[in-house]
Scaffold this motif. Structure first.
Motif, PDB file in Angstrom:
ATOM      1  N   ALA A 132     -11.554   1.572  -5.394  1.00  0.00           N
ATOM      2  CA  ALA A 132     -12.153   1.704  -6.729  1.00  0.00           C
ATOM      3  C   ALA A 132     -13.675   1.775  -6.643  1.00  0.00           C
ATOM      4  CB  ALA A 132     -11.708   0.538  -7.612  1.00  0.00           C
ATOM      5  N   GLY A 133     -14.190   2.429  -5.592  1.00  0.00           N
ATOM      6  CA  GLY A 133     -15.635   2.617  -5.451  1.00  0.00           C
ATOM      7  C   GLY A 133     -16.073   3.914  -6.122  1.00  0.00           C
ATOM      8  N   GLY A 134     -17.233   4.434  -5.702  1.00  0.00           N
ATOM      9  CA  GLY A 134     -17.799   5.626  -6.322  1.00  0.00           C
ATOM     10  C   GLY A 134     -16.906   6.847  -6.193  1.00  0.00           C
ATOM     11  N   ALA A 135     -16.316   7.055  -5.012  1.00  0.00           N
ATOM     12  CA  ALA A 135     -15.467   8.233  -4.809  1.00  0.00           C
ATOM     13  C   ALA A 135     -14.217   8.135  -5.685  1.00  0.00           C
ATOM     14  CB  ALA A 135     -15.083   8.356  -3.335  1.00  0.00           C
ATOM     15  N   ASN A 155      -6.995  -1.840  -5.974  1.00  0.00           N
ATOM     16  CA  ASN A 155      -8.181  -2.266  -5.246  1.00  0.00           C
ATOM     17  C   ASN A 155      -8.100  -3.764  -4.955  1.00  0.00           C
ATOM     18  OD1 ASN A 155     -10.715  -1.296  -4.215  1.00  0.00           O
ATOM     19  ND2 ASN A 155     -11.743  -2.615  -5.700  1.00  0.00           N
ATOM     20  N   ARG A 156      -8.754  -4.160  -3.835  1.00  0.00           N
ATOM     21  CA  ARG A 156      -8.805  -5.593  -3.508  1.00  0.00           C
ATOM     22  C   ARG A 156      -9.444  -6.344  -4.670  1.00  0.00           C
ATOM     23  NH1 ARG A 156     -11.777  -5.269   2.259  1.00  0.00           N
ATOM     24  NH2 ARG A 156     -13.328  -4.448   0.830  1.00  0.00           N
ATOM     25  N   LYS A 157     -10.629  -5.896  -5.090  1.00  0.00           N
ATOM     26  CA  LYS A 157     -11.294  -6.529  -6.242  1.00  0.00           C
ATOM     27  C   LYS A 157     -10.739  -5.839  -7.485  1.00  0.00           C
ATOM     28  CE  LYS A 157     -15.474  -7.410  -3.627  1.00  0.00           C
ATOM     29  NZ  LYS A 157     -16.477  -6.541  -2.996  1.00  0.00           N
ATOM     30  N   LYS A 160     -12.654  -4.074 -10.508  1.00  0.00           N
ATOM     31  CA  LYS A 160     -13.243  -2.735 -10.372  1.00  0.00           C
ATOM     32  C   LYS A 160     -12.207  -1.657 -10.703  1.00  0.00           C
ATOM     33  CE  LYS A 160     -15.855  -1.972  -6.648  1.00  0.00           C
ATOM     34  NZ  LYS A 160     -16.211  -2.094  -5.217  1.00  0.00           N
ATOM     35  N   PRO A 199     -13.203   3.780   2.483  1.00  0.00           N
ATOM     36  CA  PRO A 199     -13.815   4.300   3.717  1.00  0.00           C
ATOM     37  C   PRO A 199     -12.962   4.033   4.956  1.00  0.00           C
ATOM     38  CG  PRO A 199     -15.166   2.549   2.701  1.00  0.00           C
ATOM     39  CD  PRO A 199     -13.846   2.541   2.031  1.00  0.00           C
ATOM     40  N   ILE A 200     -11.744   3.485   4.780  1.00  0.00           N
ATOM     41  CA  ILE A 200     -10.921   3.154   5.953  1.00  0.00           C
ATOM     42  C   ILE A 200     -10.523   4.450   6.663  1.00  0.00           C
ATOM     43  CG2 ILE A 200      -8.796   2.040   6.777  1.00  0.00           C
ATOM     44  CD1 ILE A 200      -8.834   0.393   4.152  1.00  0.00           C
ATOM     45  N   VAL A 225     -10.089  11.127   1.375  1.00  0.00           N
ATOM     46  CA  VAL A 225     -11.477  11.552   1.124  1.00  0.00           C
ATOM     47  C   VAL A 225     -12.290  11.611   2.407  1.00  0.00           C
ATOM     48  CG1 VAL A 225     -11.563  10.640  -1.240  1.00  0.00           C
ATOM     49  CG2 VAL A 225     -12.335   9.196   0.667  1.00  0.00           C
ATOM     50  N   GLY A 248     -10.351  15.410   3.878  1.00  0.00           N
ATOM     51  CA  GLY A 248     -11.577  15.238   3.093  1.00  0.00           C
ATOM     52  C   GLY A 248     -12.631  16.308   3.305  1.00  0.00           C
ATOM     53  N   MET A 251     -13.078  18.462   0.118  1.00  0.00           N
ATOM     54  CA  MET A 251     -13.856  17.807  -0.935  1.00  0.00           C
ATOM     55  C   MET A 251     -15.354  17.961  -0.663  1.00  0.00           C
ATOM     56  SD  MET A 251     -13.647  13.773  -1.887  1.00  0.00           S
ATOM     57  CE  MET A 251     -14.699  12.987  -3.102  1.00  0.00           C
ATOM     58  N   LEU A 252     -15.731  17.744   0.603  1.00  0.00           N
ATOM     59  CA  LEU A 252     -17.145  17.819   0.999  1.00  0.00           C
ATOM     60  C   LEU A 252     -17.686  19.244   0.834  1.00  0.00           C
ATOM     61  CD1 LEU A 252     -19.475  16.189   2.158  1.00  0.00           C
ATOM     62  CD2 LEU A 252     -18.555  16.550   4.441  1.00  0.00           C
TER      63      LEU A 252
HETATM   64  P1  NDP Z   1     -17.700   2.438  -2.083  1.00  0.00           P
HETATM   65  O1  NDP Z   1     -18.374   1.476  -1.185  1.00  0.00           O
HETATM   66  O2  NDP Z   1     -18.296   2.711  -3.428  1.00  0.00           O
HETATM   67  O3  NDP Z   1     -16.185   1.937  -2.339  1.00  0.00           O
HETATM   68  C1  NDP Z   1     -15.321   1.622  -1.288  1.00  0.00           C
HETATM   69  C2  NDP Z   1     -13.954   1.204  -1.859  1.00  0.00           C
HETATM   70  O4  NDP Z   1     -13.058   1.038  -0.775  1.00  0.00           O
HETATM   71  C3  NDP Z   1     -13.978  -0.104  -2.631  1.00  0.00           C
HETATM   72  O5  NDP Z   1     -13.073  -0.008  -3.689  1.00  0.00           O
HETATM   73  C4  NDP Z   1     -13.516  -1.112  -1.584  1.00  0.00           C
HETATM   74  O6  NDP Z   1     -12.803  -2.227  -2.114  1.00  0.00           O
HETATM   75  C5  NDP Z   1     -12.528  -0.283  -0.796  1.00  0.00           C
HETATM   76  N1  NDP Z   1     -12.400  -0.781   0.577  1.00  0.00           N
HETATM   77  C6  NDP Z   1     -13.347  -0.763   1.546  1.00  0.00           C
HETATM   78  N2  NDP Z   1     -12.856  -1.306   2.681  1.00  0.00           N
HETATM   79  C7  NDP Z   1     -11.584  -1.697   2.409  1.00  0.00           C
HETATM   80  C8  NDP Z   1     -10.568  -2.335   3.170  1.00  0.00           C
HETATM   81  N3  NDP Z   1     -10.753  -2.665   4.452  1.00  0.00           N
HETATM   82  N4  NDP Z   1      -9.376  -2.580   2.579  1.00  0.00           N
HETATM   83  C9  NDP Z   1      -9.178  -2.224   1.282  1.00  0.00           C
HETATM   84  N5  NDP Z   1     -10.117  -1.641   0.501  1.00  0.00           N
HETATM   85  C10 NDP Z   1     -11.295  -1.364   1.063  1.00  0.00           C
HETATM   86  O7  NDP Z   1     -17.545   3.777  -1.263  1.00  0.00           O
HETATM   87  P2  NDP Z   1     -17.399   5.268  -1.841  1.00  0.00           P
HETATM   88  O8  NDP Z   1     -16.371   5.272  -2.896  1.00  0.00           O
HETATM   89  O9  NDP Z   1     -18.742   5.823  -2.152  1.00  0.00           O
HETATM   90  O10 NDP Z   1     -16.889   6.055  -0.542  1.00  0.00           O
HETATM   91  C11 NDP Z   1     -15.600   5.842  -0.020  1.00  0.00           C
HETATM   92  C12 NDP Z   1     -15.345   6.860   1.077  1.00  0.00           C
HETATM   93  O11 NDP Z   1     -15.317   8.151   0.506  1.00  0.00           O
HETATM   94  C13 NDP Z   1     -16.451   6.896   2.152  1.00  0.00           C
HETATM   95  O12 NDP Z   1     -15.863   6.858   3.416  1.00  0.00           O
HETATM   96  C14 NDP Z   1     -17.125   8.223   1.932  1.00  0.00           C
HETATM   97  O13 NDP Z   1     -17.559   8.801   3.138  1.00  0.00           O
HETATM   98  C15 NDP Z   1     -16.003   9.048   1.334  1.00  0.00           C
HETATM   99  N6  NDP Z   1     -16.524  10.134   0.509  1.00  0.00           N
HETATM  100  C16 NDP Z   1     -16.156  11.395   0.865  1.00  0.00           C
HETATM  101  C17 NDP Z   1     -16.633  12.450   0.157  1.00  0.00           C
HETATM  102  C18 NDP Z   1     -16.249  13.824   0.566  1.00  0.00           C
HETATM  103  O14 NDP Z   1     -16.872  14.773   0.075  1.00  0.00           O
HETATM  104  N7  NDP Z   1     -15.242  14.007   1.408  1.00  0.00           N
HETATM  105  C19 NDP Z   1     -17.529  12.290  -1.010  1.00  0.00           C
HETATM  106  C20 NDP Z   1     -17.804  10.905  -1.326  1.00  0.00           C
HETATM  107  C21 NDP Z   1     -17.321   9.876  -0.567  1.00  0.00           C
HETATM  108  P3  NDP Z   1     -13.531  -3.534  -2.751  1.00  0.00           P
HETATM  109  O15 NDP Z   1     -14.111  -3.092  -4.041  1.00  0.00           O
HETATM  110  O16 NDP Z   1     -12.415  -4.500  -2.913  1.00  0.00           O
HETATM  111  O17 NDP Z   1     -14.575  -3.943  -1.750  1.00  0.00           O
END
Ligand code: NDP
Length: 283
Positions: A132-135, A155-157, A160, A199-200, A225, A248, A251-252
């Motif tokens: 549930a991050g930016g992507a 999502n863990r949190k 969000k 990002p896993i 992604v 991914g 997408m890029l």
């Molecule tokens: P953020 O940091 O905003 O969000 C990361 C999310 O992943 C959070 O919801 C986080 O959970 C969750 N997360 C991270 N680690 C774990 C884990 N070990 N187990 C479970 N949940 C986990 O990152 P973004 O959304 O900006 O980016 C995510 C990925 O997307 C990146 O790898 C980025 O490279 C990729 N991306 C690819 C693009 C493309 O064009 N292909 C464009 C944009 C991004 P929590 O909130 O609980 O911490």
């Protein structure tokens, strides 16, 4: 004989750190293939210099720029206008400069959608997003606007995930819920599209999001992604289940192409850009 121009159209990116960002290579390959006299300049701009960097771009007549960490939200206060999906997402990664006015867009979700549409139309589909991050937020908003029936975000949190679900429920016709992700997530049987938006797997071909792959039906379209490596462990596991997958890279490439189209009204060659990225990632 027409006069040769030694003045390039200027575009680029503001982020920090920026050294590892391959977008410049991808977009300049696209410019070259299309014969455009345009440049894309990768600039390392720390948070406190964003305002001055924007003023510089306007002063030099740039037609637009992308921005990444740490500017995607901070840039909002510098803009004159905001595209609808960028407003819902609450973040901007692409700005157009038109007559000195700054117009903010978000091309991350649009880039994902363009790529997704090569394998399926999300309209009327049930979508499950991991993370549930930016992507995740950008993908959820665009997929909802594209007519998805239901979007579940885990999502863990959990707060969000619930926040994104609320944005979708309040602003689109799509139904959405945010759920907690703990342990191996069991994929509900009514899911049509599964997306890893965490990002896993980034830079790690063995890392795997905790999912119960036994619960994954072969009819589900599975997307990641992560652009590097393109074939993540997540996608390999999905393929073992017989699923159609989407990496991914698309997408890029597409978020870059959509950005250039916003700035210059031209769609660059996706194949040239994809090959450039593959060569970089495989080097
Ligand atoms: P953020 O940091 O905003 O969000 C990361 C999310 O992943 C959070 O919801 C986080 O959970 C969750 N997360 C991270 N680690 C774990 C884990 N070990 N187990 C479970 N949940 C986990 O990152 P973004 O959304 O900006 O980016 C995510 C990925 O997307 C990146 O790898 C980025 O490279 C990729 N991306 C690819 C693009 C493309 O064009 N292909 C464009 C944009 C991004 P929590 O909130 O609980 O911490």
């Amino acid at each position: 004989m027409s006069e040769r121009s030694f003045l390039s159209i200027l575009t680029g990116s503001f982020s920090s750190p920026s050294k590892g960002n391959p977008t410049v290579a991808m977009i300049e390959a696209g410019y070259k293939a299309t014969g455009l006299n345009a440049r894309y300049i990768n600039c390392d701009v720390p948070a406190e210099r964003l305002g001055n960097a924007i003023k510089g771009a306007v002063a030099m007549g740039w037609v637009g720029f992308n921005c990444s960490i740490p500017h995607k939200v901070a840039i909002l206060e510098h803009l004159d206008e905001l595209a609808e999906s960028a407003r819902l997402i609450g973040a901007v990664n692409c700005t157009a400069i038109k007559d000195g006015r700054l117009i903010g867009h978000n091309t991350d979700g649009k880039g994902f959608l363009e790529s997704l549409k090569t394998v399926t139309d999300p309209s009327g589909k049930n979508v499950l997003i991991l993370g549930a991050g930016g992507a995740a937020r950008a993908i959820a908003v665009e997929t909802a606007l594209a007519g998805a029936k239901k979007i579940t975000i885990v999502n863990r949190k959990v707060e969000k995930a619930k926040e994104i679900a609320k944005i979708i429920n309040d602003n689109t016709d799509c139904e959405s819920e945010g759920l907690e992700w703990s342990g191996d997530y069991k994929i509900p049987q009514d899911i049509d599209i599964l997306i890893n938006a965490t990002p896993i797997g980034f830079g790690d071909a063995e890392a795997l999001p905790p999912v119960d792959f036994e619960s994954l039906r072969k009819e589900v379209i599975v997307a990641d992604v992560i652009p590097n490596p393109p074939k993540t462990h997540f996608l390999r596991k999905a393929e073992e289940r017989g699923c159609k997958t989407l990496n991914g890279l698309g997408m890029l490439v597409n978020q870059g192409r959509i950005g250039v189209n916003i700035w210059l009204g031209k769609m660059l060659d996706a194949d040239v850009m994809t090959k450039t990225l593959r060569d970089i990632f495989e080097a």
